[in-house]
Design an enzyme around this catalytic site. Structure first.
Site, PDB file in Angstrom:
ATOM      1  N   ASP A   1      37.482 -77.264  45.594  1.00 32.65           N
ATOM      2  CA  ASP A   1      37.755 -75.856  45.859  1.00 32.65           C
ATOM      3  C   ASP A   1      38.896 -75.646  46.841  1.00 32.65           C
ATOM      4  OD1 ASP A   1      36.039 -74.194  44.406  1.00 32.65           O
ATOM      5  OD2 ASP A   1      34.343 -74.689  45.696  1.00 32.65           O
TER       6      ASP A   1
HETATM    7  C1  BGC Z   1      34.595 -75.450  51.435  1.00 34.39           C
HETATM    8  C2  BGC Z   1      34.296 -75.951  50.062  1.00 34.39           C
HETATM    9  C3  BGC Z   1      33.572 -74.895  49.294  1.00 34.39           C
HETATM   10  C4  BGC Z   1      34.290 -73.565  49.326  1.00 34.39           C
HETATM   11  C5  BGC Z   1      33.438 -72.521  48.664  1.00 34.39           C
HETATM   12  C6  BGC Z   1      35.326 -74.139  51.359  1.00 34.39           C
HETATM   13  O1  BGC Z   1      35.573 -73.653  52.640  1.00 34.39           O
HETATM   14  O2  BGC Z   1      35.356 -76.410  52.129  1.00 34.39           O
HETATM   15  O3  BGC Z   1      33.535 -77.132  50.150  1.00 34.39           O
HETATM   16  O4  BGC Z   1      33.444 -75.291  47.978  1.00 34.39           O
HETATM   17  O5  BGC Z   1      34.579 -73.188  50.648  1.00 34.39           O
HETATM   18  O6  BGC Z   1      33.915 -71.255  48.756  1.00 34.39           O
HETATM   19  C1  NOJ Z   2      31.248 -77.181  47.464  1.00 39.07           C
HETATM   20  C2  NOJ Z   2      31.228 -76.290  46.263  1.00 39.07           C
HETATM   21  O1  NOJ Z   2      29.946 -75.690  46.135  1.00 39.07           O
HETATM   22  C3  NOJ Z   2      31.552 -77.087  45.016  1.00 39.07           C
HETATM   23  O2  NOJ Z   2      31.594 -76.235  43.905  1.00 39.07           O
HETATM   24  C4  NOJ Z   2      32.848 -77.810  45.175  1.00 39.07           C
HETATM   25  O3  NOJ Z   2      33.061 -78.591  44.015  1.00 39.07           O
HETATM   26  C5  NOJ Z   2      32.855 -78.678  46.415  1.00 39.07           C
HETATM   27  N1  NOJ Z   2      32.499 -77.889  47.560  1.00 39.07           N
HETATM   28  C6  NOJ Z   2      34.212 -79.338  46.659  1.00 39.07           C
HETATM   29  O4  NOJ Z   2      35.176 -78.452  47.097  1.00 39.07           O
END
Ligand code: BGC
Ligand code: NOJ
Length: 827
Positions: A487
């Site tokens: 993400d």
């Molecule tokens: C996090 C990710 C997450 C995303 C969701 C980010 O700040 O680092 O792990 O998937 O937010 O919105």
């Molecule tokens: C947490 C999110 O829930 C997931 O969808 C994503 O793949 C990982 N973070 C990595 O960014």
């Protein structure tokens, strides 16, 4: 150093001191009513939706971290001394404190001044209430005169509004107290038809429902005035902070134990039958009274608790292994499936790190959570798949999230995360392999929940695949969109404004950012669709999907390989990301894991080379970090990934979700030693001795363990709600131990360390129970090429589907073929 120990027989983690590095939590409930509970009784409860139907308050990010809970207080009425048997909030020095976190329940017990108290918390199956069963024992030589107080603080239902809209909320709180039961009914007078109840099995000496009356002005939960002085004030809340507290007096002879039950629950009335008598403003309690009366009986509570435990015995019997490695056995047989159940239920909503008011159900998260859950309750998995697929967009794309209460796609976050649709294919394939229920493919499901757009699920899957093919970049690789699995790799974002969401902002358009990760995931998903099409006799689709997968493989071969590892992506301008050409972020874990998992590079040695690069550059004692070198500054064209200080989260933290992809990759090149080695590096039980460094619960996976670049390497954050749970379960059970459900049977394909000898496993699959004995001489490696199934020898390693008459099937699998002979042949 440890803060407790595993009790594998009782399937509990026993915490033996209350001051764990962080609150170590557990979950109550598994259907509609849920709660989180910490080892010192902190936490909160909700009905279905942690944001919209919150029963009790919890204060996130407080000091101490864990404030608000299911607290009981004891008071010695002779001396006036009082304490919390769960340590918090009064923090008295307790003798023999233990918190036993079990599967769906927690038991907190302690002794103080010769008085033992043990509280069991759990949610009975099929009910929307939680039981607190308190047992108080007088271990003194003389009689004891005690007061017992319960306490909760009600949330005014919408947790977001409750934490912000004080001008309204300080005026709306309402309660009723009847027959010693406290009813919380804020907004019941108008549009709500639900209320909460808080009941006690004993006659009351008094009660309180106004927080300030119970705590006293300027006081907190550590020294409630009612407890200090030894009597309640029978307050009725009008506005301000409705709360609940019962006061019970206990006279205990030496050695005597008393059992007191408290119930906290949620109830609904039909919208046209809310009041009794009709026309009044009094809650109609006729429907709820019998439930309350039932569960206030100790034997009903005992039976319900036993039923909860047998339920788990049954669920855990579906897949079990006895390998002789305690960390493997304990996680496979107890904690990992439990965590998979919790992630399936909660998605990413409520934990110590997820406030319950944030995200909905992620499309990719839900799909992946299913991989670790589908064998447990396939019927619920099926339902979930239908919900998810019904939010899919007509383009084949997906809303990134949907809301659990409405099951509608979330417009605030929108779509454009280009990996999302492919995960649906992977999860439906897993469901089909587990159950053989191909009828799911014919379920007519809408797009974007729009009536009239219904098409069979099979077509949804086809559109998922087509979505990627419709969005290829200049290298023939999939366009990344807002982000793929990661993400935080936001290649079209270019955000210079504080506070802008990296996930939803696209400040530039017309870019050509492509993802090698999605390419690999596509190869996997298209292969799954081809197999499904084959089963349906749709040869044209099978051929089309296979051709698309090979074309994508070629694109990865030509443009995804960097020389010693797979590249990660191409940026907005078409420059490589995750390449030796970059000064930071030269190698990323995701494409190494996913490419090899999808079978890319196995035949030409690139898979092995990529995995060697992982070992050299990314592997640390605490797990495999996401990338190297860590980003040391903000890169506008890369997005959120470079916002994190090095070693944390996506910027070179051990992002545990990705590690099992590499473990599976290692099994694909038949390196069982490496696979298990990586497995144990992040296995929570194997890290138990490091609890002081790790800090998170030693019984569940964390999303992230700080990487080598961090100031605190080895420190875990974001335990519980992570795709790590499902993927590790897949890696260990299906690829390392090698017991893998497939469309046409159960594959027995272990890839374990050379030093391992025989091991056994049990797997319930398609209505039969397989008792599997893997025969392997320590010091050898190899593959299974021969099975003995109920005494008959079968060539290969696939146990055919059971005929309906076979209940128990004995399988012997012989690990004896030299690895070299089979590597090429693995699918
Ligand atoms: C996090 C990710 C997450 C995303 C969701 C980010 O700040 O680092 O792990 O998937 O937010 O919105
Ligand atoms: C947490 C999110 O829930 C997931 O969808 C994503 O793949 C990982 N973070 C990595 O960014």
């Amino acid at each position: 150093m440890r803060y407790g120990h595993f009790d594998d027989v009782r399937r509990e983690y026993v915490i033996t001191r209350p001051d764990t590095p962080l609150p170590w939590i557990n979950y109550l409930g598994s259907e509609d009513y849920f709660g989180i509970i910490s080892n010192t009784a902190g936490g909160y409860s909700f009905y279905r939706d942690a944001r919209l139907r919150r029963l009790t308050r919890y204060r996130y990010n407080n000091a101490p971290l864990d404030l608000g809970g299911r607290y009981v207080y004891l008071r010695d009425d002779a001396s006036g001394d009082y304490w919390s048997p769960s340590w918090q909030p009064t923090q008295r020095d307790l003798d023999d404190y233990t918190c036993r976190h079990g599967l769906g329940y927690s038991i907190i017990s302690s002794r103080y001044q010769g008085i033992r108290a043990e509280t069991l918390y759990f949610v009975p199956a099929g009910e929307t209430l939680e039981v607190w069963r308190v047992r108080v024992t007088n271990e003194r030589a003389v009689p004891a005169t005690l007061s017992l107080f319960s306490s909760v603080e009600f949330c005014l239902w919408d947790a977001q509004d409750d934490a912000t809209n004080f001008q309204r909320n300080y005026s709306v709180g309402e309660v009723e107290v009847e027959d010693g039961v406290i009813y919380h009914k804020t907004e019941y007078r108008e549009r709500r038809n639900h209320f909460a109840f808080f009941a006690c099995s004993e006659p009351l000496a008094g009660f309180d429902t106004q927080r300030d009356a119970f705590l006293g002005p300027y006081r907190s939960w550590d020294r409630p005035i009612g407890v200090e002085r030894g009597f309640a004030s029978n307050s009725i809340a009008h506005g301000w902070q409705p709360s609940g507290s019962h006061h019970v007096r206990l006279e205990l002879r030496p050695g005597e134990t008393r059992e007191i039950v408290f119930l906290l629950g949620y109830a609904e009335n039909p919208a046209d039958a809310k009041f009794d008598p009709p026309g009044s403003q009094t809650i109609d309690k006729r429907r709820v009274r019998p439930t309350i009366a039932r569960y206030l009986q100790p034997d009903v509570v005992a039976d319900a608790f036993e039923a909860l435990q047998s339920r788990w015995t049954d669920l855990l019997g579906i897949c079990r292994a006895e390998t002789g490695n305690e960390h493997v056995d304990r996680m496979v047989n107890i904690w990992n499936p439990y965590q998979c159940m919790v992630t399936f239920n909660m998605s990413r909503s409520a934990s110590l790190f997820e406030s319950g008011i944030g995200r909905g159900m992620g499309f990719r998260d839900t799909s992946q959570d299913l991989l670790g859950f589908v064998h447990l309750v396939p019927a619920r998995a099926r339902e979930r798949l239908l919900d998810v697929a019904s939010t899919q967009l007509p383009t084949g794309g997906a809303y990134h999230q949907y809301q659990p209460l409405t099951k509608r796609g979330n417009n605030d976050v929108g779509s454009g995360f280009n990996d999302d649709p492919a995960w649906l294919v992977v999860s439906v394939a897993a469901y089909l392999k587990e159950t053989g229920d191909s009828s799911i493919l014919d379920e007519a499901l809408p797009f974007d929940n729009q009536p009239g757009t219904e098409r069979p699920l099979y077509e949804h899957l086809q559109r998922s695949i087509q979505y990627t093919l419709d969005r290829l970049g200049p290298h023939g690789l999939p366009l990344i969109g807002r982000a793929d699995w990661n993400d935080c790799l936001n290649l079209n974002c270019f955000s210079e404004t504080p506070g802008e969401s990296f996930q939803t902002t696209e400040n530039r358009s017309g870019g050509v950012a492509e993802s090698v990760f999605i390419a690999a995931l596509f190869v996997l998903a298209a292969g799954e669709l081809a197999a499904i099409a084959g089963l349906r006799g749709d040869a044209a689709e099978a051929a089309r999907s296979l051709a698309a997968a090979s074309e994508m493989r070629r694109a990865v071969d030509q443009h995804g390989w960097d020389g010693a590892w797979f590249r990660r992506a191409y940026d907005f301008f078409g420059r490589p990301v995750g390449s030796a050409e970059n000064d930071e972020g030269q190698i990323f874990i995701e494409p190494q894991g996913m490419c090899v998992l999808a079978g890319i590079g196995i035949d030409d040695g690139r898979a092995r080379t990529a995995l060697d690069s992982v070992r050299e550059r990314l592997a640390t004692p605490h797990g495999i970090v996401l990338l190297q070198p860590a980003f040391t500054r903000y890169h506008l064209h890369l997005g959120e990934i470079s916002t994190y200080p090095g070693g944390y989260k996506e910027n070179a933290g051990v992002f545990c979700h990705t590690n099992p992809w590499v473990m599976i990759g290692e099994t694909r090149v038949r390196n069982g030693d490496a696979a298990l080695d990586y497995y144990l590096r992040i296995n929570p039980s194997a890290r138990e001795d490091l609890s002081e460094t790790h800090r998170g619960e030693p019984y569940v996976y964390a999303q992230m363990i700080a990487g080598a670049d961090a100031a605190t390497p080895g420190e875990a954050k974001n335990t519980w709600l992570t795709g790590t749970a499902a993927w590790n379960f897949v890696a260990i059970s299906q690829w390392i131990l090698g017991i893998r459900p497939e469309h046409d049977g159960l594959r027995i394909d272990p890839c374990v360390p050379v030093a391992w000898g025989d091991f056994t496993a049990t797997r319930r699959f398609r209505g039969a129970t397989y008792r599997i004995a893997v025969r392997k001489r320590p010091g050898t490696s190899g593959c299974v090429t021969r099975l003995r199934v109920d005494g008959r020898t079968i060539e290969g390693n696939l146990v055919p589907l059971p005929s309906s008459t076979e209940a128990v099937i004995e399988v012997e699998a012989f690990v004896d073929a030299p690895v070299e002979d089979v590597v090429e042949a693995t699918p």
